[in-house]
Design an enzyme around this catalytic site. Structure first.
Site, PDB file in Angstrom:
ATOM      1  N   GLY A 107      -7.418 -15.000   3.981  1.00 29.32           N
ATOM      2  CA  GLY A 107      -8.141 -13.787   4.341  1.00 29.32           C
ATOM      3  C   GLY A 107      -7.497 -12.585   3.669  1.00 29.32           C
ATOM      4  O   GLY A 107      -6.293 -12.593   3.399  1.00 29.32           O
ATOM      5  N   GLN A 124      -5.459  -3.956   1.753  1.00 28.94           N
ATOM      6  CA  GLN A 124      -4.292  -4.668   1.204  1.00 28.94           C
ATOM      7  C   GLN A 124      -4.202  -4.561  -0.317  1.00 28.94           C
ATOM      8  O   GLN A 124      -3.152  -4.826  -0.892  1.00 28.94           O
ATOM      9  CB  GLN A 124      -4.320  -6.144   1.624  1.00 28.94           C
ATOM     10  CG  GLN A 124      -4.083  -6.329   3.131  1.00 28.94           C
ATOM     11  CD  GLN A 124      -4.126  -7.796   3.520  1.00 28.94           C
ATOM     12  OE1 GLN A 124      -5.190  -8.342   3.736  1.00 28.94           O
ATOM     13  NE2 GLN A 124      -2.970  -8.431   3.585  1.00 28.94           N
ATOM     14  N   CYS A 144       1.024 -13.086   6.742  1.00 32.96           N
ATOM     15  CA  CYS A 144       0.201 -12.032   6.161  1.00 32.96           C
ATOM     16  C   CYS A 144       0.651 -11.797   4.731  1.00 32.96           C
ATOM     17  O   CYS A 144       1.853 -11.732   4.469  1.00 32.96           O
ATOM     18  CB  CYS A 144       0.375 -10.752   6.981  1.00 32.96           C
ATOM     19  SG  CYS A 144      -0.586  -9.378   6.355  1.00 32.96           S
ATOM     20  N   LEU A 145      -0.306 -11.662   3.821  1.00 31.13           N
ATOM     21  CA  LEU A 145       0.057 -11.453   2.415  1.00 31.13           C
ATOM     22  C   LEU A 145       0.802 -10.126   2.230  1.00 31.13           C
ATOM     23  O   LEU A 145       1.513  -9.951   1.247  1.00 31.13           O
ATOM     24  CB  LEU A 145      -1.194 -11.482   1.525  1.00 31.13           C
ATOM     25  CG  LEU A 145      -1.906 -12.843   1.450  1.00 31.13           C
ATOM     26  CD1 LEU A 145      -3.214 -12.727   0.693  1.00 31.13           C
ATOM     27  CD2 LEU A 145      -1.013 -13.899   0.809  1.00 31.13           C
ATOM     28  N   HIS A 170      -7.448 -10.854  12.794  1.00 31.23           N
ATOM     29  CA  HIS A 170      -6.309 -10.403  11.979  1.00 31.23           C
ATOM     30  C   HIS A 170      -6.787  -9.416  10.904  1.00 31.23           C
ATOM     31  O   HIS A 170      -6.191  -8.359  10.697  1.00 31.23           O
ATOM     32  CB  HIS A 170      -5.628 -11.637  11.355  1.00 31.23           C
ATOM     33  CG  HIS A 170      -4.491 -11.344  10.419  1.00 31.23           C
ATOM     34  ND1 HIS A 170      -3.217 -11.827  10.617  1.00 31.23           N
ATOM     35  CD2 HIS A 170      -4.442 -10.635   9.257  1.00 31.23           C
ATOM     36  CE1 HIS A 170      -2.438 -11.413   9.608  1.00 31.23           C
ATOM     37  NE2 HIS A 170      -3.161 -10.691   8.783  1.00 31.23           N
ATOM     38  N   GLU A 171      -7.889  -9.762  10.250  1.00 33.71           N
ATOM     39  CA  GLU A 171      -8.397  -8.907   9.167  1.00 33.71           C
ATOM     40  C   GLU A 171      -8.998  -7.608   9.706  1.00 33.71           C
ATOM     41  O   GLU A 171      -8.835  -6.551   9.098  1.00 33.71           O
ATOM     42  CB  GLU A 171      -9.434  -9.656   8.315  1.00 33.71           C
ATOM     43  CG  GLU A 171      -8.929 -10.925   7.635  1.00 33.71           C
ATOM     44  CD  GLU A 171      -7.637 -10.745   6.855  1.00 33.71           C
ATOM     45  OE1 GLU A 171      -7.400  -9.629   6.344  1.00 33.71           O
ATOM     46  OE2 GLU A 171      -6.855 -11.698   6.762  1.00 33.71           O
ATOM     47  N   HIS A 220      -6.408  -5.143  10.234  1.00 35.28           N
ATOM     48  CA  HIS A 220      -6.010  -4.446   8.997  1.00 35.28           C
ATOM     49  C   HIS A 220      -6.864  -3.197   8.772  1.00 35.28           C
ATOM     50  O   HIS A 220      -6.364  -2.165   8.333  1.00 35.28           O
ATOM     51  CB  HIS A 220      -6.189  -5.361   7.779  1.00 35.28           C
ATOM     52  CG  HIS A 220      -4.998  -6.224   7.479  1.00 35.28           C
ATOM     53  ND1 HIS A 220      -3.741  -5.720   7.250  1.00 35.28           N
ATOM     54  CD2 HIS A 220      -4.875  -7.571   7.357  1.00 35.28           C
ATOM     55  CE1 HIS A 220      -2.895  -6.718   6.999  1.00 35.28           C
ATOM     56  NE2 HIS A 220      -3.561  -7.858   7.071  1.00 35.28           N
TER      57      HIS A 220
HETATM   58 ZN    ZN Z   1      -2.776  -9.789   6.894  1.00 38.48          ZN
END
Ligand code: ZN
Length: 174
Positions: A46, A51, A94-95, A136-137, A140
């Protein structure tokens, strides 16, 4: 499709609130394709536009496993209509917080309304991993990271480790 640089903590951009998309035009479609490419190469399941430094309410998700046919889901301007009372916990990463993982409890299912890649209104009922990933997204888009759901102790530990890791990477680069 172009792979973009993924922002990592403590980049202040990650704490900003993303703006709704007014129209799904060529620019937004290009953004979605760049996000997908960036997510696949990371690799991740995701990614939110913030991001890669774009404050728009756009998310891409693909839960297909390695070797399976790709199954990208584009989610624009999501709104959570329902969250279940029963919770489920997954080990989240998380990236934007590389190599750090922790168990996070979230509602096991949710229903969202959103616009798809073509600007069509959609409703999606998600459960389990997909529900967790969506939540989660969406976090963000509101400047929230998964570590915000942890105890202060656990959060501080992850922040400390991430900082140390960043320093080590810098050292190698220099
Ligand atoms: Zn994340």
């Amino acid at each position: 499709m172009t792979k973009k640089k993924i922002l990592t903590i403590p980049d202040p951009m990650l704490r900003k609130i993303s703006e709704p998309v007014e129209e799904i035009n060529k620019k937004i479609k290009n953004l979605m394709e760049d996000m997908l490419e960036t997510m696949y190469q990371a690799p991740g399941i995701g990614l939110a536009a913030v991001q890669i430094g774009i404050l728009k309410r756009v998310i891409v998700i693909d839960l297909s496993k390695t070797g399976e046919k790709k199954n990208p889901v584009f989610i624009v301007n999501p709104q959570i209509k329902f969250k279940s009372k029963d919770l489920v916990s997954y080990e989240e990463g998380c990236l934007s917080i590389p190599n750090q993982f922790a168990e996070v409890k979230r509602p096991n299912s949710c229903v969202i309304n959103f616009l798809d890649y073509y600007g069509k209104k959609k409703e999606l009922k998600a459960e389990g991993l997909l529900a967790t990933c969506i939540q989660h997204e969406i976090d963000h888009l509101n400047g929230i990271l998964f570590i915000d759901h942890l105890s202060k102790l656990k959060k501080d530990l992850i922040l400390k480790k991430a900082k140390k890791q960043k320093k080590e990477i810098d050292r190698v680069v220099v």
